[in-house]
Enzyme design. Sequence first.
Site, PDB file in Angstrom:
ATOM      1  N   ALA A  64       0.863  -1.175   0.000  1.00 27.29           N
ATOM      2  CA  ALA A  64       0.000   0.000   0.000  1.00 27.29           C
ATOM      3  C   ALA A  64       0.900   1.224   0.000  1.00 27.29           C
ATOM      4  O   ALA A  64       2.068   1.154   0.386  1.00 27.29           O
ATOM      5  CB  ALA A  64      -0.900  -0.006   1.224  1.00 27.29           C
ATOM      6  N   GLY A 109       0.159  -5.154   1.462  1.00 27.30           N
ATOM      7  CA  GLY A 109      -1.076  -5.296   0.691  1.00 27.30           C
ATOM      8  C   GLY A 109      -0.888  -6.047  -0.610  1.00 27.30           C
ATOM      9  O   GLY A 109      -1.809  -6.703  -1.095  1.00 27.30           O
ATOM     10  N   GLU A 112      -1.052  -9.583   0.298  1.00 29.68           N
ATOM     11  CA  GLU A 112      -2.443  -9.911   0.622  1.00 29.68           C
ATOM     12  C   GLU A 112      -3.303 -10.071  -0.636  1.00 29.68           C
ATOM     13  O   GLU A 112      -4.195 -10.916  -0.667  1.00 29.68           O
ATOM     14  CB  GLU A 112      -3.025  -8.833   1.546  1.00 29.68           C
ATOM     15  N   GLU A 132       4.089  -4.950   7.889  1.00 30.27           N
ATOM     16  CA  GLU A 132       3.283  -3.921   8.558  1.00 30.27           C
ATOM     17  C   GLU A 132       3.746  -3.603   9.978  1.00 30.27           C
ATOM     18  O   GLU A 132       3.674  -2.461  10.421  1.00 30.27           O
ATOM     19  CB  GLU A 132       1.794  -4.335   8.591  1.00 30.27           C
TER      20      GLU A 132
END
Length: 237
Positions: A64, A109, A112, A132
Amino acid sequence: NMFIKKELRDDLCIIRVDREESLNAMNPDILYELYDNINSSIGNKNIGAIIITGSGDKAFIAGADIKLMQKLDKKGGKEFGELGQKVTNIIEGSSKPVIAAINGFALGGGCEIALACHLRFASKNAKFGQPEVKLGLIPGWGGTQRLPRIVGKGNAIELIIGGHIIDSNEALRIGLVNKVFDQSILLHETISFAKIIIDNGPFAISQSLKCINDSSNYSIIEGLKKEVEQFSNLFES
């Protein structure tokens, strides 16, 4: 389409995240665009399978957009988490197989989004991680729920609380990816396997995916709600 390039090859759709200068990092605009492209591909009766990949040879999706995340408060964090989950949920719930062709970094992300795909094929130079915790966050787009289901609880814990990055060999060893290929043949091999799938009965495929997902889905919705609450809470600290 600003950031997503969509290419149809017969009954196969290749969706390419095209933001190479930012290592294909995700912001809300790209997430909405990715969602719309996946949604329309699932709804298109001429498409039998979907491949998601990144542009360039460095990154699949490097994660992200961190500059963006630094500006978010709890409410913004929750919206961003839920938007990422909306994308990963539509991928996982797709009645058509979605294959990730992971051509480089798949971090946070990006990892993910790969986890939500039904299959993951990686290039030898691919790198994976859920870093993260290094930003004082947890995975917020399904990582705490999907990673243990794919690689087992022990391997998932190691990656999520370690926050370190692993290479494609380690990813293959723990079952995070299905196959590893040279970068030069990754897309070719992914397309070849997609064609094998497309030759099989489409309803049998969609029912197989549904049954497999349902088997692990009994509590994932609850788990995802808790994850996104925690994710957004952390924006206060």
